[in-house]
Design an enzyme around this catalytic site. Sequence first.
Site, PDB file in Angstrom:
ATOM      1  N   CYS A  89       0.834  -1.200   0.000  1.00  0.00           N
ATOM      2  CA  CYS A  89       0.000   0.000   0.000  1.00  0.00           C
ATOM      3  C   CYS A  89       0.876   1.260   0.000  1.00  0.00           C
ATOM      4  CB  CYS A  89      -0.989  -0.044   1.165  1.00  0.00           C
ATOM      5  SG  CYS A  89      -2.334   1.146   0.978  1.00  0.00           S
ATOM      6  N   TYR A  90       0.920   2.006   1.090  1.00  0.00           N
ATOM      7  CA  TYR A  90       1.802   3.184   1.120  1.00  0.00           C
ATOM      8  C   TYR A  90       3.233   2.778   0.742  1.00  0.00           C
ATOM      9  CZ  TYR A  90       4.269   7.310   2.896  1.00  0.00           C
ATOM     10  OH  TYR A  90       5.059   8.416   3.010  1.00  0.00           O
ATOM     11  N   HIS A 180      -3.683  -5.382   0.666  1.00  0.00           N
ATOM     12  CA  HIS A 180      -3.059  -5.839   1.920  1.00  0.00           C
ATOM     13  C   HIS A 180      -3.048  -7.364   1.993  1.00  0.00           C
ATOM     14  CE1 HIS A 180      -2.650  -1.941   3.962  1.00  0.00           C
ATOM     15  NE2 HIS A 180      -3.679  -1.607   3.206  1.00  0.00           N
ATOM     16  N   ASP A 239       3.105 -15.523  30.967  1.00  0.00           N
ATOM     17  CA  ASP A 239       4.381 -14.883  30.629  1.00  0.00           C
ATOM     18  C   ASP A 239       5.452 -15.134  31.695  1.00  0.00           C
ATOM     19  OD1 ASP A 239       2.958 -13.963  28.499  1.00  0.00           O
ATOM     20  OD2 ASP A 239       2.715 -11.926  29.254  1.00  0.00           O
ATOM     21  N   LYS A 379       1.973 -13.087  21.933  1.00  0.00           N
ATOM     22  CA  LYS A 379       1.373 -13.896  23.005  1.00  0.00           C
ATOM     23  C   LYS A 379       1.230 -15.379  22.621  1.00  0.00           C
ATOM     24  CE  LYS A 379      -0.535 -13.808  27.099  1.00  0.00           C
ATOM     25  NZ  LYS A 379      -0.006 -13.071  28.246  1.00  0.00           N
TER      26      LYS A 379
END
Length: 523
Positions: A89-90, A180, A239, A379
């Site tokens: 894209c950009y 995308h 975690d 995660k």
Amino acid sequence: MAQELRHRKRETIIILDFGGQYSMLIARRVREAKVYCELLPYDTPWEKIRRLSPNGIILTGGPASVYLEGAPRCDPALFGGGIPVLGICYGMQLLGMELGGRVEQGSRSEFGRTAFVLSDPDPLFSDACFEDESCRYGWMSHQDEVREVPPGFTVLARSENGTVAAMGDRARRLYGLQFHPEVYHTPGGMQILKRYLYDVCGCSPSWTPRDFIRSAVKQIRQAAGPEQRVVCALSGGVDSSVVAFLLDQALGERFVSIFVDHGLLRKGEARQVIDLFSRRLQGEFIHIDARDRFLNRLRGVTDPEAKRRIIGAEFIAVFWEKALSLGEIDFLAQGTIYPDVIESGSTTGAAVIKSHHNVGGLPEQHGFKLIEPLRELFKDEVRLVGKELGLPDSILKRQPFPGPGLAVRIIGEVTAEKLALLQEADAIFREEVERAGLAGGLWQFFAVLTGINVVGVKGDNRHYGPVVALRAVTSEDAMTADWARLPFDLLERVSTRITGEIPTLARIVYDITSKPPGTIEWE
Ligand code: XMP
């Protein structure tokens, strides 16, 4: 032999972030393709990128227009560095403009699902893209477009409106996609990304939990040298548990863990943490029973934010009192994960401490250095690493649980009696949801002590007692959530059991508020 022993360089993709809403998602997808990647600010100097010797670079989308003054640009040297570049894209528009093409505002914007027509066979688009029509759709979100591709580039695909949907310069291995590939709504997107990673950049799908553990253990050993010791606060969450198992593997007895039991965990959790870690860790496991201390501090406190502050500060105080009494500890290990690093705006490698992860205020103040072995992981990768390290499902699949624990699920003052009631009711709810096989589909499910007392009837007597609310939500990321449509018979079982087994409780209600306008927790 020597060849085999030499440490293989890790294949790396650098993603330059131009502020697009999907930047993090691109990183997720690259990792899903089992290739290691790092997200860096768009203006990272080429010298720094080169030192990381990446196998490829991806330029993300972004909200700006490349032709306007002040638009974000990357170091142009990277286009001539011989490393493959994919602009999305950009990123594609920047590639187009910097290399001599023409970028303009399009006569019409393209948003959403857009068909494209492949005009040139290319390694970026596997045969499947040509054969399977459903793969020839891309998710677009742009107003600017590449009107003329730069010299050396070929148009690989056009959207049904005629705009350049993909372009490439095979010789220089430079590619651009207007759509995308990272989003779910681009059906062939993952395939395209894989072709870029494997065929254009020459990466292999080799970023696995085992590789990660091997290199993390090596790094921890290097950082800690032959003698230094590391301490870590264990909460029982995924975690900190993974951090503990990693440090245990790396340092054995030189790793000390501290479990501060503030009494605000769910029923049975503290016991579970103590049993698991005291048995499994080779180093010292310190259990601090601070339940009374926390309850004393919380006496008379009803404001949720005040509860949070008190619990946070007390946790730090209890932890450091102990850590500093151990003598000769050099490092504090923390479970900071990659989204925290990115959110804090520091993708540059400096130590970052987010307040809710930071058990220690500033560990440097106490003369401690910081080790954050999970800084690179998302995660779900933490869970995969935990599984590889042998952590039990009870920890790996644990639902998110707020740091202040049950204190924010007791509306009003927290007391020992209320905690005990809530733990029992919550345990019944959890047990029934799990037994019904519905836990996996829920983001969180828990009980709340609402702070309201109501009238009921028990036997022949009027009964006045607390109301418990049950909350169960589905969610992707906790930013938004929907209340779960739990089966009525399940809710009935839970209600009957709670009021039967905990006679003090007068009434059970089910929360049918989504987020927004509600929040997941009640406080
Ligand atoms: P809300 O209630 O804001 O919660 O919709 C979103 C997610 O964040 C968790 N949560 C917290 N986690 N400390 C934490 O570590 C907190 O003070 C806290 N408050 C809410 C909540 O459980 C949900 O997953």
